[in-house]
Structure formats: C-alpha cells, structure tokens
Design a protein around this motif. Structure first.
Motif, PDB file in Angstrom:
ATOM      1  N   TYR A  35       0.810  -1.049  -0.339  1.00 13.52           N
ATOM      2  CA  TYR A  35      -0.037   0.065  -0.005  1.00 13.52           C
ATOM      3  C   TYR A  35       0.752   1.260  -0.125  1.00 13.52           C
ATOM      4  O   TYR A  35       0.508   2.237  -0.682  1.00 13.52           O
ATOM      5  CB  TYR A  35      -1.003   0.045   1.298  1.00 13.52           C
ATOM      6  N   ASP A  36       1.869   1.273   0.804  1.00 10.81           N
ATOM      7  CA  ASP A  36       2.790   2.586   1.004  1.00 10.81           C
ATOM      8  C   ASP A  36       3.604   2.576  -0.291  1.00 10.81           C
ATOM      9  O   ASP A  36       3.585   3.736  -0.803  1.00 10.81           O
ATOM     10  CB  ASP A  36       3.854   2.157   2.053  1.00 10.81           C
ATOM     11  N   PHE A  37       3.911   1.658  -0.832  1.00 11.86           N
ATOM     12  CA  PHE A  37       4.733   1.777  -2.252  1.00 11.86           C
ATOM     13  C   PHE A  37       3.669   2.229  -3.325  1.00 11.86           C
ATOM     14  O   PHE A  37       4.322   3.259  -4.109  1.00 11.86           O
ATOM     15  CB  PHE A  37       5.096   0.357  -2.883  1.00 11.86           C
ATOM     16  N   TYR A  38       2.557   1.619  -3.612  1.00 12.78           N
ATOM     17  CA  TYR A  38       1.808   1.998  -4.612  1.00 12.78           C
ATOM     18  C   TYR A  38       1.475   3.485  -4.235  1.00 12.78           C
ATOM     19  O   TYR A  38       0.831   4.526  -5.279  1.00 12.78           O
ATOM     20  CB  TYR A  38       0.587   1.105  -4.884  1.00 12.78           C
ATOM     21  N   ASN A  39       1.054   3.845  -3.075  1.00 15.19           N
ATOM     22  CA  ASN A  39       0.576   5.109  -2.822  1.00 15.19           C
ATOM     23  C   ASN A  39       1.632   6.369  -3.085  1.00 15.19           C
ATOM     24  O   ASN A  39       1.339   7.298  -3.424  1.00 15.19           O
ATOM     25  CB  ASN A  39       0.215   5.455  -1.144  1.00 15.19           C
ATOM     26  N   LEU A  40       3.005   6.188  -2.714  1.00 16.38           N
ATOM     27  CA  LEU A  40       4.251   6.862  -3.089  1.00 16.38           C
ATOM     28  C   LEU A  40       4.066   7.258  -4.676  1.00 16.38           C
ATOM     29  O   LEU A  40       4.147   8.172  -5.082  1.00 16.38           O
ATOM     30  CB  LEU A  40       5.290   6.246  -2.657  1.00 16.38           C
ATOM     31  N   GLY A  48      -4.387   9.497  -5.385  1.00 17.30           N
ATOM     32  CA  GLY A  48      -4.329   8.637  -4.414  1.00 17.30           C
ATOM     33  C   GLY A  48      -4.877   7.215  -4.551  1.00 17.30           C
ATOM     34  O   GLY A  48      -5.289   7.019  -5.447  1.00 17.30           O
ATOM     35  N   ILE A  49      -4.842   6.716  -3.592  1.00 18.02           N
ATOM     36  CA  ILE A  49      -5.424   5.026  -3.675  1.00 18.02           C
ATOM     37  C   ILE A  49      -5.931   4.701  -2.120  1.00 18.02           C
ATOM     38  O   ILE A  49      -5.954   5.600  -1.110  1.00 18.02           O
ATOM     39  CB  ILE A  49      -4.402   3.963  -3.782  1.00 18.02           C
ATOM     40  N   ARG A  50      -6.938   3.700  -2.309  1.00 17.97           N
ATOM     41  CA  ARG A  50      -7.508   3.230  -1.098  1.00 17.97           C
ATOM     42  C   ARG A  50      -7.671   1.706  -1.084  1.00 17.97           C
ATOM     43  O   ARG A  50      -7.555   1.118  -2.314  1.00 17.97           O
ATOM     44  CB  ARG A  50      -8.811   3.832  -0.922  1.00 17.97           C
ATOM     45  N   TYR A  51      -8.094   1.240   0.012  1.00 19.19           N
ATOM     46  CA  TYR A  51      -8.407  -0.372  -0.221  1.00 19.19           C
ATOM     47  C   TYR A  51      -9.676  -0.370  -0.802  1.00 19.19           C
ATOM     48  O   TYR A  51     -10.499   0.298  -0.528  1.00 19.19           O
ATOM     49  CB  TYR A  51      -8.258  -0.869   1.322  1.00 19.19           C
ATOM     50  N   GLY A  52      -9.615  -1.505  -1.690  1.00 18.50           N
ATOM     51  CA  GLY A  52     -11.087  -1.815  -2.209  1.00 18.50           C
ATOM     52  C   GLY A  52     -11.532  -3.269  -1.473  1.00 18.50           C
ATOM     53  O   GLY A  52     -11.412  -3.388  -0.524  1.00 18.50           O
ATOM     54  N   LYS A  53     -12.131  -3.928  -2.325  1.00 20.70           N
ATOM     55  CA  LYS A  53     -12.675  -5.370  -2.001  1.00 20.70           C
ATOM     56  C   LYS A  53     -11.472  -6.239  -1.314  1.00 20.70           C
ATOM     57  O   LYS A  53     -10.533  -6.155  -1.766  1.00 20.70           O
ATOM     58  CB  LYS A  53     -13.424  -5.974  -2.987  1.00 20.70           C
ATOM     59  N   SER A  54     -12.034  -7.295  -0.696  1.00 19.06           N
ATOM     60  CA  SER A  54     -11.132  -8.011  -0.214  1.00 19.06           C
ATOM     61  C   SER A  54     -11.955  -9.496  -0.063  1.00 19.06           C
ATOM     62  O   SER A  54     -13.025  -9.402  -0.149  1.00 19.06           O
ATOM     63  CB  SER A  54     -10.719  -7.876   1.393  1.00 19.06           C
TER      64      SER A  54
END
Length: 80
Positions: A35-40, A48-54
């Motif tokens: 998450y940190d990697f893709y957010n950067l 930005g990003i967020r968590y989706g389905k799990s």
C-alpha cells in the motif's frame, strides 16, 4: 530488501529522477508495505489510492486485497 526500501535507496542516490518506478516482479513483505509503495507512486503521478474489495479464505483469513484508485468516480447516465 523490500520494494519500498529499494525505491527509497535508489531515490537517495539520484534525487533528480522519478521516485518510484514500477517493475515486473516486484513483491512486498506485507499488505501495508505494498500500500505504501503504490501510494508513493500514484501520489507522484497525481492521485491517491484506497483499499477496495477483499476476500477471505476457508479459514476466514484475508487472502486477497484490492488496492484501487482513491478518486471517487461518478457516472452520470442521461435518459431522454
């Protein structure tokens, strides 16, 4: 060394270049690190990003987590 750690070290060596570079085969030790990697990366690109389905496996443990664009998407459908 994690993908996030490698990226930060590369940036320290050449700060004038782009901070994040996606490469085939990158892996992360944890969901938080991914998450940190893709957010950067995506903040550098402009969003930005967020968590989706799990998904949970048979033992009720998280087996998949989507990381998606953080921008709300609104679709307008007009009818006549």
């Amino acid at each position: 060394m994690s993908a996030l750690e490698q990226t930060i070290r590369k940036f320290a060596e050449k700060p004038s270049r782009s901070l994040i570079k996606l490469e085939l085969g990158l892996s992360s030790e944890s969901l938080g690190e991914a998450y940190d990697f893709y957010n950067l990366y995506l903040l550098e690109v402009g969003f930005g990003i967020r968590y989706g389905k799990s998904m949970l496996n048979a033992a009720r443990m998280k087996s998949m987590q989507e990381i998606v664009c953080g921008c709300p998407v609104r679709v307008l459908i007009r009818t006549s």
